[in-house]
Design an enzyme around this catalytic site. Structure first.
Site, short mmCIF file in Angstrom:
data_model
loop_
_atom_site.label_atom_id
_atom_site.label_comp_id
_atom_site.label_asym_id
_atom_site.label_seq_id
_atom_site.Cartn_x
_atom_site.Cartn_y
_atom_site.Cartn_z
N LEU A 175 11.88 106.63 53.50
CA LEU A 175 13.00 107.70 52.85
C LEU A 175 12.45 108.02 51.59
O LEU A 175 12.10 107.30 50.75
CB LEU A 175 13.59 107.66 53.22
CG LEU A 175 14.26 107.28 54.66
CD1 LEU A 175 15.93 106.87 54.86
CD2 LEU A 175 13.47 108.65 55.46
N ASP A 176 12.33 108.97 51.03
CA ASP A 176 12.38 109.61 49.09
C ASP A 176 13.81 108.90 48.90
O ASP A 176 14.69 108.82 49.36
CB ASP A 176 12.59 111.16 49.68
CG ASP A 176 11.62 111.66 49.99
OD1 ASP A 176 10.18 110.78 50.52
OD2 ASP A 176 11.63 113.27 50.45
N TYR A 177 13.50 108.59 47.85
CA TYR A 177 14.45 108.63 46.99
C TYR A 177 15.56 108.97 47.14
O TYR A 177 16.17 107.94 47.07
CB TYR A 177 13.74 108.39 45.78
CG TYR A 177 14.41 108.06 44.48
CD1 TYR A 177 15.01 106.52 43.92
CD2 TYR A 177 15.83 109.30 43.60
CE1 TYR A 177 15.99 106.26 43.19
CE2 TYR A 177 16.79 108.69 42.60
CZ TYR A 177 16.52 106.89 42.21
OH TYR A 177 16.76 106.57 40.67
#
Ligand code: URA
Length: 248
Positions: free
Chosen positions: A102-104
């Site tokens: 998952l993105d930051y």
């Protein structure tokens, strides 16, 4: 007793096919004897297995469901010293790593495991497990925008596969809309890029479901161990998704 290449793959050494290559190339030892035969079976509890002279870890398999907060890196370490997902796994001795990413700035459902074969199965592009996200966007996109997202969006890495898209929640003053989107692929930043393409950039993104597993009730920053039934259901759904796709 299990086949050597299966034990190596389950230990996260590499995919089963790659492990077979390691064996035939003479890189694998069982109890200090080089094994090049793919038929050899081993006892993961008793036998000492080495790859390139280094003992491999045959730890117990563990599968975790984590509710990732935003502002955390999907990794086991960060050279810049930022918070990583494994910082939250306070009572886990096994060396687990994330299944996909998952993105930051994305929060929500993330699986972690030390089972390489399971991680490969769930993330390999040939399997099409549904992933459901709640995307908050500014304003209220028209139904035709949702239809476009549903039918496929041309991105720089190609057309997106059909998705399921629906309104989930709306501000009374219509400043923001939460849209539920289920995709069957795991391309990098896919949901954000799809919404950017229709000119509704995502303000907040949360994954709430992956295959048969949902986040329901798990507080942000907390994790729980998946039980055998949950793991088996994920594996079965991934394998089924391949067959379904092939029969289309
Ligand atoms: N799609 C995105 O854009 N970001 C994620 O983190 C996951 C899916």
């Amino acid at each position: 007793m299990e086949r050597l290449q299966k034990v190596l793959a389950q230990a996260g050494v590499a995919s089963r096919r790659k492990c077979e290559e390691y064996i035939t190339a003479g890189r694998v030892e069982v109890n200090d004897v080089v094994v090049t035969n793919l038929g050899v079976k081993v006892d993961p509890q008793q036998d000492e297995i080495k790859v390139d002279g280094r003992a491999i870890n045959l730890q117990k398999k563990i599968y975790l469901l984590f509710n990732k907060p935003k502002g955390v890196i999907t990794s086991v370490k960060d050279p810049k010293g930022r918070k990583v997902v494994t910082d939250y796994l306070t009572n886990i001795k096994e060396r687990v790593y994330p299944v996909g990413r998952l993105d930051y700035d994305t929060e929500g459902l993330l699986l972690l495991t030390n089972d390489g074969e399971f991680a490969n199965l769930l993330t390999h592009p040939k399997y099409h497990l549904p992933r459901t996200y709640l995307a908050t966007v500014k304003g209220v996109p028209h139904g035709t925008v949702l239809e476009k997202l549903q039918n496929g969006i041309e991105l720089e890495d190609g057309l997106t596969a059909p998705a399921e898209v629906e309104y989930y929640d709306m501000d009374p003053d219509k400043k923001q809309t939460v849209i539920s989107i289920t995709i069957y692929e795991g391309r990098n930043r896919q949901v954000r890029r799809m919404f950017e393409a229709v000119h509704f950039p995502v303000l907040k993104l949360k994954r709430v479901q992956f295959g048969s597993i949902s986040l329901s009730g798990l507080p942000r920053g907390k994790y729980r161990v998946l039980d055998k039934q949950e793991v088996d259901a994920l594996i079965a759904a991934a394998l089924r998704s391949h067959n379904v796709q092939n029969s289309k």
